[in-house]
Design an enzyme around this catalytic site. Sequence first.
Site, PDB file in Angstrom:
ATOM      1  N   HIS A 182       0.863  -1.214  -0.009  1.00  0.00           N
ATOM      2  CA  HIS A 182       0.087   0.150   0.000  1.00  0.00           C
ATOM      3  C   HIS A 182       0.804   1.228  -0.102  1.00  0.00           C
ATOM      4  O   HIS A 182       1.455   1.523   0.789  1.00  0.00           O
ATOM      5  CB  HIS A 182      -0.713  -0.115   1.334  1.00  0.00           C
ATOM      6  CG  HIS A 182      -1.922   1.058   1.403  1.00  0.00           C
ATOM      7  ND1 HIS A 182      -1.699   1.894   2.524  1.00  0.00           N
ATOM      8  CD2 HIS A 182      -2.649   1.572   0.679  1.00  0.00           C
ATOM      9  CE1 HIS A 182      -2.791   2.753   2.511  1.00  0.00           C
ATOM     10  NE2 HIS A 182      -3.442   2.729   1.386  1.00  0.00           N
ATOM     11  N   ARG A 183       0.656   1.894  -1.127  1.00  0.00           N
ATOM     12  CA  ARG A 183       1.587   3.319  -1.177  1.00  0.00           C
ATOM     13  C   ARG A 183       3.065   2.695  -1.217  1.00  0.00           C
ATOM     14  O   ARG A 183       3.870   3.514  -0.794  1.00  0.00           O
ATOM     15  CB  ARG A 183       1.177   4.242  -0.244  1.00  0.00           C
ATOM     16  CG  ARG A 183      -0.147   4.714   0.088  1.00  0.00           C
ATOM     17  CD  ARG A 183      -0.357   5.783   1.035  1.00  0.00           C
ATOM     18  NE  ARG A 183      -1.763   5.657   1.645  1.00  0.00           N
ATOM     19  CZ  ARG A 183      -2.062   6.390   2.492  1.00  0.00           C
ATOM     20  NH1 ARG A 183      -1.616   7.261   3.321  1.00  0.00           N
ATOM     21  NH2 ARG A 183      -3.474   6.323   2.863  1.00  0.00           N
ATOM     22  N   GLU A 231       0.758  -0.493  -4.786  1.00  0.00           N
ATOM     23  CA  GLU A 231      -0.441   0.596  -4.869  1.00  0.00           C
ATOM     24  C   GLU A 231       0.011   1.869  -4.982  1.00  0.00           C
ATOM     25  O   GLU A 231       0.996   2.208  -4.082  1.00  0.00           O
ATOM     26  CB  GLU A 231      -1.255   0.162  -3.826  1.00  0.00           C
ATOM     27  CG  GLU A 231      -2.750   0.813  -3.891  1.00  0.00           C
ATOM     28  CD  GLU A 231      -2.984   2.267  -3.068  1.00  0.00           C
ATOM     29  OE1 GLU A 231      -4.013   2.746  -3.338  1.00  0.00           O
ATOM     30  OE2 GLU A 231      -1.862   2.629  -2.443  1.00  0.00           O
ATOM     31  N   ASP A 280      -0.896   6.121  -5.605  1.00  0.00           N
ATOM     32  CA  ASP A 280      -2.341   7.278  -5.749  1.00  0.00           C
ATOM     33  C   ASP A 280      -1.805   8.291  -6.765  1.00  0.00           C
ATOM     34  O   ASP A 280      -0.647   8.750  -6.692  1.00  0.00           O
ATOM     35  CB  ASP A 280      -2.284   7.834  -4.364  1.00  0.00           C
ATOM     36  CG  ASP A 280      -2.726   6.958  -3.413  1.00  0.00           C
ATOM     37  OD1 ASP A 280      -3.841   6.152  -3.329  1.00  0.00           O
ATOM     38  OD2 ASP A 280      -1.972   6.610  -2.490  1.00  0.00           O
ATOM     39  N   HIS A 323      -0.560  10.670  -2.140  1.00  0.00           N
ATOM     40  CA  HIS A 323      -2.125  10.292  -1.624  1.00  0.00           C
ATOM     41  C   HIS A 323      -2.926  11.498  -1.054  1.00  0.00           C
ATOM     42  O   HIS A 323      -4.123  11.577  -1.633  1.00  0.00           O
ATOM     43  CB  HIS A 323      -1.902   9.341  -0.213  1.00  0.00           C
ATOM     44  CG  HIS A 323      -3.043   9.271   0.159  1.00  0.00           C
ATOM     45  ND1 HIS A 323      -3.829   9.789   1.350  1.00  0.00           N
ATOM     46  CD2 HIS A 323      -3.928   8.005   0.042  1.00  0.00           C
ATOM     47  CE1 HIS A 323      -4.738   9.236   1.689  1.00  0.00           C
ATOM     48  NE2 HIS A 323      -5.087   8.179   0.949  1.00  0.00           N
ATOM     49  N   GLU A 337      -4.538   3.762  -8.196  1.00  0.00           N
ATOM     50  CA  GLU A 337      -5.577   4.576  -7.760  1.00  0.00           C
ATOM     51  C   GLU A 337      -5.604   5.811  -8.278  1.00  0.00           C
ATOM     52  O   GLU A 337      -4.811   6.517  -8.174  1.00  0.00           O
ATOM     53  CB  GLU A 337      -5.706   4.658  -6.221  1.00  0.00           C
ATOM     54  CG  GLU A 337      -6.924   4.993  -5.558  1.00  0.00           C
ATOM     55  CD  GLU A 337      -7.152   5.277  -4.158  1.00  0.00           C
ATOM     56  OE1 GLU A 337      -6.455   4.485  -3.521  1.00  0.00           O
ATOM     57  OE2 GLU A 337      -7.976   5.982  -3.807  1.00  0.00           O
ATOM     58  N   LYS A 390      -6.792   9.076  -7.414  1.00  0.00           N
ATOM     59  CA  LYS A 390      -7.284   9.739  -6.173  1.00  0.00           C
ATOM     60  C   LYS A 390      -8.045  11.076  -6.422  1.00  0.00           C
ATOM     61  O   LYS A 390      -7.336  11.829  -7.171  1.00  0.00           O
ATOM     62  CB  LYS A 390      -5.958   9.837  -5.378  1.00  0.00           C
ATOM     63  CG  LYS A 390      -6.047  10.632  -3.896  1.00  0.00           C
ATOM     64  CD  LYS A 390      -7.115   9.862  -3.128  1.00  0.00           C
ATOM     65  CE  LYS A 390      -6.719   8.624  -2.531  1.00  0.00           C
ATOM     66  NZ  LYS A 390      -7.573   7.701  -1.691  1.00  0.00           N
ATOM     67  N   ASP A 420       0.354  -2.048   4.441  1.00  0.00           N
ATOM     68  CA  ASP A 420       1.423  -1.238   4.621  1.00  0.00           C
ATOM     69  C   ASP A 420       2.620  -2.188   5.015  1.00  0.00           C
ATOM     70  O   ASP A 420       3.775  -1.795   4.779  1.00  0.00           O
ATOM     71  CB  ASP A 420       1.343  -0.404   5.853  1.00  0.00           C
ATOM     72  CG  ASP A 420       0.299   0.802   5.652  1.00  0.00           C
ATOM     73  OD1 ASP A 420      -0.245   0.901   4.364  1.00  0.00           O
ATOM     74  OD2 ASP A 420       0.043   1.644   6.492  1.00  0.00           O
TER      75      ASP A 420
HETATM   76  O1  G3P Z   1      -5.833   0.781  -2.275  1.00  0.00           O
HETATM   77  C1  G3P Z   1      -6.769   0.945  -1.424  1.00  0.00           C
HETATM   78  C2  G3P Z   1      -6.639   2.221  -0.480  1.00  0.00           C
HETATM   79  O2  G3P Z   1      -5.389   2.672  -0.991  1.00  0.00           O
HETATM   80  C3  G3P Z   1      -7.499   3.021  -0.321  1.00  0.00           C
HETATM   81  O3  G3P Z   1      -7.237   4.169   0.846  1.00  0.00           O
HETATM   82  O4  G3P Z   1      -6.953   6.486   1.661  1.00  0.00           O
HETATM   83  O5  G3P Z   1      -5.077   4.578   1.514  1.00  0.00           O
HETATM   84  O6  G3P Z   1      -5.938   5.722  -0.697  1.00  0.00           O
HETATM   85  P1  G3P Z   1      -6.324   5.417   0.793  1.00  0.00           P
HETATM   86 CA    CA Z   2      -4.456   4.538  -2.314  1.00  0.00          CA
END
Ligand code: G3P
Ligand code: CA
Length: 279
Positions: A40-41, A67, A69, A82, A141, A143, A267
């Site tokens: 994640h990120r 992942e 954003d 993000h 994503e 965003k 994470d």
């Molecule tokens: O990939 C899902 C997740 O990233 C969504 O929430 O706020 O971390 O972008 P957020």
């Molecule tokens: Ca995200």
Amino acid sequence: MRLIFSTFLIGTVFLNAFGASAYAMEDTPSKQQEVANVAHRGASAHAPENTMAAFEKAVDMKAGYIEIDVQMTEDEELVVIHDITVNRTTDGRGFVGDLSLEEIQALDAGSWFGKEFANEQIPTFEEVIDAYRGKIGILIELKSPELYPGIEEKVADVLIERNMQHPQNEKIIIQSFNHESMQVSKELLPNVPHGVLAGMTWDGVTEEQLANFATYADYFNPNLNIVTDELVTSVHEEGMEIYPYTVRAQKEADKLINLGVDGIITDYPEYVYKHPVNN
Ligand code: G3P
Ligand code: CA
């Protein structure tokens, strides 16, 4: 099935008790179904989110995907960050959409996380694609796309320029909380898998709503707190996969894997591992 499941639980307890890495299970029988491990990120527990350092760490940890954003600058360049402002993760201030790419790239995007990351910049979308395509999957994503009219076309252009509109060996998925944006993007890139993100307000999503999502989406990716056995079954019945977000504890990963999810957005890539429960 019950025997296999019990074996897994015993194994999990053993691994947790001795602090063993999730990857210690990689040499278990080939019949296991692999749960996609989405950093994640980037591996954002270990390096500043949405930076090359976090993406490199995810590769080092053998995650299946990063992942990212994606947003757009004032001069319409795609960047990976993000928040809709730069305030939290850089030494600057202001909205991403009010800053030029040059202004964005002058910011320090690493020191907030640790002095050793002081040279990290906010990457462009193209930099990330060029550095990691074919090396690790990329879960893209969009965003807050409602803030950036035309961002779907910009993202599609980047992929089409690289002949990535027909992903084969490259694992590419596009997702957003903005479901209208995903419908637009799917029209532009019909052969690229798309996902709908679902926050807590989608607790109680109906079969009919899932069937509608399945007309343009391949993934239903919910907040981990709304995932139930029934939801996983319903998503699968609609022919979609389910990658919940955001796992930050081993017990959360274990619970979701036991429920039969297809991937986990985390994470901590070390919490995700191969699991026999679906076999
Ligand atoms: O990939 C899902 C997740 O990233 C969504 O929430 O706020 O971390 O972008 P957020
Ligand atoms: Ca995200």
